[in-house]
Design an enzyme around this catalytic site. Structure first.
Site: not given
Ligand code: SAH
Length: 340
Positions: A92, A105, A112, A214-216
């Site tokens: 998508e 996007c 993945c 994507s640190l989180h």
């Molecule tokens: N694999 C890459 C890019 C794809 S995800 C990555 O990890 O960065 C794009 C962004 O969306 C990433 O920051 C990911 O962590 C975030 N993401 C994924 N699922 C999410 C959710 N349920 N809520 C908010 N952000 C999310």
């Protein structure tokens, strides 16, 4: 003869192939222009002659995705596409409209393998990498279907772009090529879960794109619980690679941080995150978590406090605006629905 993927070829490669076929060089430019307009067969290339059209058709194929599903947000005009690729796989992309232009996007893989706990794309596992042309098609066919000129690209769809490194780099070369749709390098963002060797490799290309990490979570313990990739690459190793990247390219990193209730939203974590961002000269992009079916994780209720604390500590922070909320435009949810 096994035909090859012509839309993944750069203009100089096309040129070499044409010369080898005994054709004049300038044909390469004509063909490239047609491909970047999203033509789906060689017979539409009206300025190149029937016999060359046929020769090309014997040697090459042109990828073209079908729209499996399209949803348009009534709130903000965001369009979400689910594409069916030529082997039947689905990915998508999302088209979002901002004041400064339109952003698409794109996905970089079918599925993945990174397995992040909060991410819908991880749930079905990894199927295959997308070719450069299949990534590019998401831009070309979004423009074609919507009649919108795309000005920005974010690689934040399904997949881990740095896990499909070569095809992603080639996609970037194609999409920024001045003879094609010519997107500015500074208008491209690449988001990664943090693979240090690949971040170093990307740094060597010295591209002026924006790298988003994507640190989180600011600490290994929390990050391990959310992102299995942290087992292989501890947070500090990823941050060190980001520092090197910034030093090499002079481009500020953007840190993505999805705020999750009771998991990564404490004051202490805000302080740690602020320290990390300051030492990296990075910008923090806070993302309100999108609920994903089957996941117990919920959006944080402390967004405001978290933001104020980050600001108090001197960090540069924005909160991502939610677009296409009514069509679940986020995070691999359409593909999951279609297959499940
Ligand atoms: N694999 C890459 C890019 C794809 S995800 C990555 O990890 O960065 C794009 C962004 O969306 C990433 O920051 C990911 O962590 C975030 N993401 C994924 N699922 C999410 C959710 N349920 N809520 C908010 N952000 C999310």
């Amino acid at each position: 003869m096994n035909r090859s993927d012509i839309k993944s070829m750069l203009p100089d490669e096309l040129e070499a192939a044409l010369v080898e076929m005994g054709e004049p060089r300038f044909r390469a430019g004509q063909i490239f222009t047609w491909l970047m307009r999203g033509v789906t067969d060689f017979s539409s290339m009206t300025n190149i002659g029937k016999s060359l059209q046929m020769k090309l058709d014997e040697r090459y194929y042109i990828t073209s995705p079908e729209i499996l599903r399209k949803q348009v947000s009534e709130e903000d005009g965001t369009i979400k596409y689910l594409w069916k690729l030529m082997d039947g796989s689905a990915v998508e992309s999302v088209l979002m409209h901002y004041k400064h232009g339109s952003t698409v996007c794109v996905s970089s893989q079918v599925g993945c393998r990174m397995g992040c706990a909060f991410c819908a794309s991880a749930q079905g596992g990894w199927v295959r990498n997308l070719s450069s042309s299949e990534i590019l098609d998401q831009v070309l066919f979004t423009e074609k279907d919507s009649g919108t000129r795309v000005s920005n690209i974010v690689m934040m769809g399904i997949g881990e772009p740095l896990d499909n490194f070569d095809n992603v780099i080639r996609f970037i070369e194609l999409v920024t090529h001045p003879d094609g749709i010519n997107i500015g390098m500074r208008h491209i963002s690449l988001s990664t879960c943090g693979l240090p060797e690949k971040i170093d490799k990307l740094g060597d290309y010295n591209l002026q794109l924006t790298l988003s990490l994507s640190l989180h979570a600011p600490d290994d313990e929390t990050r391990l619980g959310l992102m299995p990739v942290n087992r292989r690459y501890p947070t500090q190793e990823v941050l060190d690679a980001c520092t090197r990247y910034y030093e090499k390219t002079g481009r500020r990193i953007s840190i993505e941080y999805a705020l999750i209730d009771g998991v990564n939203d404490s004051n202490e974590q805000a302080e740690m995150l602020a320290r990390i961002a300051l030492s990296l000269c990075a910008h923090i992009n806070l993302i309100p978590l999108n609920n994903v079916d089957g996941s117990p994780l919920r959006p944080s209720r402390r967004l405001k406090q978290f933001v104020s604390l980050l600001k108090e500590k001197g960090a540069n922070v924005t909160v991502r605006r939610r677009l296409g909320g009514d069509i679940e435009a986020a995070c691999g949810q359409l593909r999951k629905k279609a297959s499940g």
